[in-house]
Scaffold this motif. Structure first.
Motif, PDB file in Angstrom:
ATOM      1  N   GLU A  83       0.808  -1.215   0.000  1.00  0.00           N
ATOM      2  CA  GLU A  83       0.000   0.000   0.000  1.00  0.00           C
ATOM      3  C   GLU A  83       0.846   1.272   0.000  1.00  0.00           C
ATOM      4  N   ASN A  84       2.156   1.130   0.239  1.00  0.00           N
ATOM      5  CA  ASN A  84       3.050   2.299   0.247  1.00  0.00           C
ATOM      6  C   ASN A  84       3.883   2.427  -1.018  1.00  0.00           C
ATOM      7  N   SER A  85       3.651   1.578  -1.996  1.00  0.00           N
ATOM      8  CA  SER A  85       4.500   1.582  -3.196  1.00  0.00           C
ATOM      9  C   SER A  85       4.423   2.907  -3.957  1.00  0.00           C
ATOM     10  N   THR A  86       3.252   3.514  -4.010  1.00  0.00           N
ATOM     11  CA  THR A  86       3.120   4.793  -4.708  1.00  0.00           C
ATOM     12  C   THR A  86       3.910   5.880  -3.997  1.00  0.00           C
ATOM     13  N   ARG A  87       3.863   5.877  -2.671  1.00  0.00           N
ATOM     14  CA  ARG A  87       4.619   6.870  -1.905  1.00  0.00           C
ATOM     15  C   ARG A  87       6.116   6.678  -2.084  1.00  0.00           C
ATOM     16  N   VAL A  88       6.576   5.421  -2.101  1.00  0.00           N
ATOM     17  CA  VAL A  88       8.003   5.155  -2.290  1.00  0.00           C
ATOM     18  C   VAL A  88       8.452   5.636  -3.670  1.00  0.00           C
ATOM     19  N   ALA A  89       7.683   5.329  -4.697  1.00  0.00           N
ATOM     20  CA  ALA A  89       8.045   5.749  -6.052  1.00  0.00           C
ATOM     21  C   ALA A  89       8.076   7.272  -6.157  1.00  0.00           C
ATOM     22  N   GLU A  90       7.126   7.943  -5.521  1.00  0.00           N
ATOM     23  CA  GLU A  90       7.114   9.408  -5.560  1.00  0.00           C
ATOM     24  C   GLU A  90       8.293   9.987  -4.794  1.00  0.00           C
ATOM     25  N   LEU A  91       8.637   9.364  -3.676  1.00  0.00           N
ATOM     26  CA  LEU A  91       9.818   9.780  -2.920  1.00  0.00           C
ATOM     27  C   LEU A  91      11.058   9.721  -3.803  1.00  0.00           C
ATOM     28  N   PHE A  92      11.241   8.631  -4.513  1.00  0.00           N
ATOM     29  CA  PHE A  92      12.387   8.505  -5.420  1.00  0.00           C
ATOM     30  C   PHE A  92      12.368   9.594  -6.486  1.00  0.00           C
ATOM     31  N   ASP A  93      11.215   9.838  -7.055  1.00  0.00           N
ATOM     32  CA  ASP A  93      11.116  10.821  -8.130  1.00  0.00           C
ATOM     33  C   ASP A  93      11.441  12.228  -7.634  1.00  0.00           C
ATOM     34  N   VAL A  94      10.869  12.611  -6.504  1.00  0.00           N
ATOM     35  CA  VAL A  94      11.097  13.959  -5.979  1.00  0.00           C
ATOM     36  C   VAL A  94      12.552  14.139  -5.564  1.00  0.00           C
ATOM     37  N   ALA A  95      13.141  13.093  -4.975  1.00  0.00           N
ATOM     38  CA  ALA A  95      14.531  13.162  -4.519  1.00  0.00           C
ATOM     39  C   ALA A  95      15.534  12.945  -5.648  1.00  0.00           C
ATOM     40  N   ALA A  96      15.050  12.653  -6.854  1.00  0.00           N
ATOM     41  CA  ALA A  96      15.903  12.408  -8.025  1.00  0.00           C
ATOM     42  C   ALA A  96      16.864  11.255  -7.788  1.00  0.00           C
ATOM     43  N   VAL A  97      16.324  10.162  -7.246  1.00  0.00           N
ATOM     44  CA  VAL A  97      17.108   8.955  -6.980  1.00  0.00           C
ATOM     45  C   VAL A  97      16.982   8.005  -8.166  1.00  0.00           C
ATOM     46  N   ALA A  98      18.098   7.469  -8.622  1.00  0.00           N
ATOM     47  CA  ALA A  98      18.064   6.462  -9.676  1.00  0.00           C
ATOM     48  C   ALA A  98      17.514   5.161  -9.096  1.00  0.00           C
ATOM     49  N   TYR A  99      16.487   4.629  -9.726  1.00  0.00           N
ATOM     50  CA  TYR A  99      15.922   3.364  -9.258  1.00  0.00           C
ATOM     51  C   TYR A  99      15.265   2.642 -10.421  1.00  0.00           C
TER      52      TYR A  99
END
Length: 200
Positions: A83-99
């Motif tokens: 249920e937190n996968s969307t939040r994790v993906a958005e965290l990566f995107d906002v932080a500009a993390v390669a994943y």
């Protein structure tokens, strides 16, 4: 090690025929400091209360138990929850993390690496630099589903002048080399982003 190699070939080039710098923070150390600090600040917005108290004040409990119990028992279950996968993906995107968006199993390891650096290096950096080096007072975070709310909720920190000066004096490269220097850097490195190589 990559930063040491780059600084050595810039500043002590007469002692070397050449150098290889691998995966280093040789492009901009100040920006690297802020990149890691930003990730922790943003993590605290998306997952409040999981890591007390703040990104620049590391609780002794975290230092003592991070690898053995705190991360696997407290942090990982939260970020691995479907249920937190969307939040994790958005965290990566906002932080500009390669994943890898297609490899959910790799997400927890990426977060583990980034948060482990924050937990284990923050107090050490403050001691060695003579102050707290992270600054996001004027940072505008973008790319979320609600940037206004995100920026209101993101904790703000001011770097100590002495810490930033210590980084500038001791850890920033000039890009001026008198001997051959080869850099190698994976494009998908989440801890030391590829922009370090391209910026250098």
């Amino acid at each position: 090690g990559g930063l040491v190699a780059a600084l050595a070939i810039e500043e002590e080039y007469k002692q070397f025929d050449g150098a290889i710098a691998l995966c280093g923070t040789y492009g901009n150390y100040t920006r690297q400091t802020d990149y890691l600090g930003d990730f922790r600040v943003l993590f605290d917005v998306y997952f409040p209360g999981v890591l007390p108290p703040t990104s620049v004040d590391i609780a002794q409990q975290l230092l003592d138990t991070w690898d053995d119990t705190y991360y696997p028992e407290t942090v990982e279950p939260v970020i691995a929850a479907p249920e937190n996968s969307t939040r994790v993906a958005e965290l990566f995107d906002v932080a500009a993390v390669a994943y890898d968006a297609t490899d959910r199993e790799s997400w927890t390891d990426t977060i583990r690496q980034l948060l482990r650096y924050n937990v284990h290096a923050t107090e050490d950096a403050k001691a060695k630099l003579g102050g707290q080096p992270f600054d996001n007072q004027n940072r505008v975070y973008t790319g979320s589903s609600d940037d206004d709310t995100l920026n209101q909720e993101a904790a703000r920190f001011s770097a100590d002048t002495a810490a930033r000066a210590a980084i500038a004096a001791n850890f920033e490269t000039s890009g001026s080399i008198q001997r051959p220097l080869v850099t190698m850097h994976p494009v998908n490195d989440p801890l030391v982003p590829y922009w370090q190589a391209s910026q250098y």
